[in-house]
Design a protein around this motif. Sequence first.
Motif, mmCIF file in Angstrom:
data_model
loop_
_atom_site.group_PDB
_atom_site.id
_atom_site.type_symbol
_atom_site.label_atom_id
_atom_site.label_comp_id
_atom_site.label_asym_id
_atom_site.label_seq_id
_atom_site.Cartn_x
_atom_site.Cartn_y
_atom_site.Cartn_z
ATOM 1 N N HIS A 111 -68.680 -41.948 -14.499
ATOM 2 C CA HIS A 111 -67.517 -42.653 -14.067
ATOM 3 C C HIS A 111 -66.439 -41.938 -14.165
ATOM 4 C CE1 HIS A 111 -66.007 -46.865 -12.797
ATOM 5 N NE2 HIS A 111 -65.497 -46.418 -14.138
ATOM 6 N N HIS A 115 -63.095 -42.282 -10.713
ATOM 7 C CA HIS A 115 -61.583 -42.095 -11.043
ATOM 8 C C HIS A 115 -60.747 -41.311 -10.766
ATOM 9 C CE1 HIS A 115 -61.782 -46.418 -11.705
ATOM 10 N NE2 HIS A 115 -62.446 -45.788 -12.799
ATOM 11 N N SER A 136 -58.212 -46.885 -17.632
ATOM 12 C CA SER A 136 -59.266 -48.427 -17.375
ATOM 13 C C SER A 136 -59.240 -49.207 -17.745
ATOM 14 C CB SER A 136 -60.323 -47.500 -16.612
ATOM 15 O OG SER A 136 -60.933 -47.411 -17.769
ATOM 16 N N GLY A 137 -59.953 -50.228 -18.257
ATOM 17 C CA GLY A 137 -60.736 -51.255 -18.997
ATOM 18 C C GLY A 137 -61.273 -50.586 -20.004
ATOM 19 N N GLY A 138 -61.976 -49.670 -20.012
ATOM 20 C CA GLY A 138 -63.054 -48.978 -21.614
ATOM 21 C C GLY A 138 -61.981 -47.339 -21.112
ATOM 22 N N GLY A 163 -56.104 -50.723 -20.548
ATOM 23 C CA GLY A 163 -56.437 -51.547 -19.698
ATOM 24 C C GLY A 163 -56.871 -52.906 -20.466
ATOM 25 N N ASP A 167 -55.512 -56.656 -21.831
ATOM 26 C CA ASP A 167 -56.107 -57.794 -20.610
ATOM 27 C C ASP A 167 -56.264 -58.492 -22.516
ATOM 28 O OD1 ASP A 167 -56.713 -56.791 -18.170
ATOM 29 O OD2 ASP A 167 -58.870 -56.739 -19.113
ATOM 30 N N GLY A 180 -54.631 -57.974 -17.467
ATOM 31 C CA GLY A 180 -53.584 -56.778 -16.016
ATOM 32 C C GLY A 180 -52.487 -56.900 -15.181
ATOM 33 N N PRO A 181 -53.406 -57.519 -14.203
ATOM 34 C CA PRO A 181 -52.594 -57.942 -12.769
ATOM 35 C C PRO A 181 -51.794 -58.763 -12.949
ATOM 36 C CG PRO A 181 -55.205 -57.468 -12.350
ATOM 37 C CD PRO A 181 -54.949 -57.276 -13.482
ATOM 38 N N ASP A 184 -49.230 -57.449 -15.638
ATOM 39 C CA ASP A 184 -47.868 -56.239 -15.080
ATOM 40 C C ASP A 184 -47.533 -57.238 -13.853
ATOM 41 O OD1 ASP A 184 -47.640 -53.815 -14.479
ATOM 42 O OD2 ASP A 184 -48.181 -54.769 -11.980
ATOM 43 N N GLY A 265 -57.957 -47.910 -12.836
ATOM 44 C CA GLY A 265 -57.755 -49.891 -13.302
ATOM 45 C C GLY A 265 -56.165 -49.841 -13.257
ATOM 46 N N VAL A 266 -55.421 -49.548 -14.377
ATOM 47 C CA VAL A 266 -54.380 -49.769 -14.869
ATOM 48 C C VAL A 266 -52.937 -48.781 -14.159
ATOM 49 C CG1 VAL A 266 -52.648 -49.449 -17.151
ATOM 50 C CG2 VAL A 266 -55.205 -50.418 -17.156
ATOM 51 N N ALA A 268 -53.259 -49.293 -10.901
ATOM 52 C CA ALA A 268 -52.514 -49.731 -10.454
ATOM 53 C C ALA A 268 -51.236 -51.093 -10.624
ATOM 54 C CB ALA A 268 -53.674 -51.205 -9.927
ATOM 55 N N SER A 269 -51.082 -50.666 -11.320
ATOM 56 C CA SER A 269 -49.599 -51.598 -12.400
ATOM 57 C C SER A 269 -48.169 -50.555 -11.512
ATOM 58 C CB SER A 269 -49.773 -50.865 -13.470
ATOM 59 O OG SER A 269 -48.442 -51.585 -14.638
ATOM 60 N N THR A 296 -59.166 -48.920 -8.741
ATOM 61 C CA THR A 296 -59.515 -49.562 -9.646
ATOM 62 C C THR A 296 -60.996 -48.874 -9.430
ATOM 63 O OG1 THR A 296 -59.145 -51.665 -8.139
ATOM 64 C CG2 THR A 296 -58.865 -52.347 -10.216
ATOM 65 N N ASP A 297 -62.797 -49.908 -9.465
ATOM 66 C CA ASP A 297 -63.650 -49.127 -9.564
ATOM 67 C C ASP A 297 -64.198 -49.885 -8.231
ATOM 68 O OD1 ASP A 297 -63.960 -48.879 -12.215
ATOM 69 O OD2 ASP A 297 -65.266 -50.472 -12.633
HETATM 70 O O1 KG4 Z 1 -61.061 -48.477 -13.506
HETATM 71 P P1 KG4 Z 1 -61.445 -50.479 -13.865
HETATM 72 O O2 KG4 Z 1 -61.216 -51.090 -12.231
HETATM 73 O O3 KG4 Z 1 -62.379 -50.524 -14.403
HETATM 74 C C1 KG4 Z 1 -63.111 -50.171 -15.332
HETATM 75 O O4 KG4 Z 1 -63.736 -48.506 -15.120
HETATM 76 O O5 KG4 Z 1 -62.773 -50.803 -16.960
HETATM 77 O O6 KG4 Z 1 -59.725 -51.013 -14.416
HETATM 78 C C2 KG4 Z 1 -60.073 -52.104 -15.007
HETATM 79 C C3 KG4 Z 1 -58.406 -52.507 -15.653
HETATM 80 C C4 KG4 Z 1 -58.401 -53.983 -16.358
HETATM 81 O O7 KG4 Z 1 -58.047 -53.658 -17.994
HETATM 82 C C5 KG4 Z 1 -57.583 -54.165 -16.155
HETATM 83 O O8 KG4 Z 1 -56.440 -55.521 -16.435
HETATM 84 C C6 KG4 Z 1 -56.941 -53.139 -15.334
HETATM 85 O O9 KG4 Z 1 -57.680 -52.276 -14.972
HETATM 86 N N1 KG4 Z 1 -55.905 -53.505 -14.343
HETATM 87 C C7 KG4 Z 1 -54.231 -53.209 -14.040
HETATM 88 C C8 KG4 Z 1 -54.551 -53.230 -12.697
HETATM 89 N N2 KG4 Z 1 -54.794 -53.626 -11.977
HETATM 90 C C9 KG4 Z 1 -56.141 -53.385 -13.286
HETATM 91 N N3 KG4 Z 1 -53.525 -53.436 -15.062
HETATM 92 C C10 KG4 Z 1 -52.205 -53.369 -14.904
HETATM 93 N N4 KG4 Z 1 -51.741 -53.444 -13.932
HETATM 94 C C11 KG4 Z 1 -52.732 -53.937 -12.355
HETATM 95 N N5 KG4 Z 1 -52.236 -54.179 -10.656
#
Ligand code: KG4
Length: 331
Positions: A111, A115, A136-138, A163, A167, A180-181, A184, A265-266, A268-269, A296-297
């Motif tokens: 995964h 990314h 990311s989240g993990g 992430g 969260d 997260g979003p 942000d 995912g982060v 995207a911040s 994001t995924d």
């Molecule tokens: O990569 P992802 O979609 O899934 C994983 O592989 O974990 O990442 C998800 C993480 C979550 O913690 C979410 O809150 C964060 O990415 N995230 C963001 C934004 N969009 C998603 N954090 C900050 N700003 C954003 N716009």
Amino acid sequence: MRLLGIETSCDETSVAVVEDGCRLLSNVVASQVEVHARFGGVVPEIASRHHVESISALLAAAFEEAKIGLDAIDAVAVTIGPGLQGALLVGLTAAKTLAFARHLPLVGVHHIHGHVAANFLNGHTLRFPAVCLVVSGGHTDLIVVHSEVDLEVVGRTRDDAAGEALDKGARLLGLGYPGGPILDRLAQEGNPDAVLFPRPLLPGTYDFSFSGLKTALLREVKSDRAHSTADLAASYLQAIVDVLVAKTVSLAREVGVHQVMLAGGVAASTVLRREMAQACARCGLSLLVPPRHLCTDNAAMIASAGYYLLRAGHCDDLALNATANLPLRRG
Ligand code: KG4
Ligand code: ZN
């Protein structure tokens, strides 16, 4: 070469068709965010069931958007970990079924490799070695990208991922899910200097640690100091972003790379994208950042990584399995 990509590692079901690792013909994503929102986090069993319900319709949608059928596909790439075991197995079983039925090559993708590969989709010139920050989240990984398939993890989080820290911080601030979003967005209305949160830089290593920062936020929320939620969000996010940017730039300089990539995912911040762009510009580093929907995924990134793996001679058979805590090894 056209690859079908399938991604079901967490709470997004996604299918994509990508040509030669970089041309996106389709990328459809079904998010389960609303399903899990009432639990305040992803419930693994529910995620698996939703993947099962969605996967066939998403396959059909991906072919329709790409304006091609399965007979125009040359290989199948699928996420095999890390992620939720039950969720991963749904995508893997779909991928195996298609590969078996059509005698197509099958390739399992890590995964995090996916990314990173989101940066290979935008048609920019890649300059190896590069340094990629995957947030990311993990995961919070600092990776030296030696080639499209050779990734060396040189730093990772010792506790919360970036992430996860966002969260959890958002939950402490009562901001809702996914945090997260929302955090942000709110941070852009606040003052990042309102509260001086610690910057856990862990000198001498490229590892990260964000759990102390979360405790500092909790202390601040419980104190009788009257900061606005926007100021708290802005200050907390700034502390995390400062650490991410400082360590990424420091590794880029030490390795002597010319290119930095953001992923996960982060990435995207808005705040992270802005601060990383400014820091890279100051140091003469070029920065690649995928468009937000590819941070994001998504399955397009899996198809891209799969294409480069196949080109490098990697191919899996139908005994391929998914592994919840799959390590990222050098290719
Ligand atoms: O990569 P992802 O979609 O899934 C994983 O592989 O974990 O990442 C998800 C993480 C979550 O913690 C979410 O809150 C964060 O990415 N995230 C963001 C934004 N969009 C998603 N954090 C900050 N700003 C954003 N716009
Ligand atoms: Zn992810």
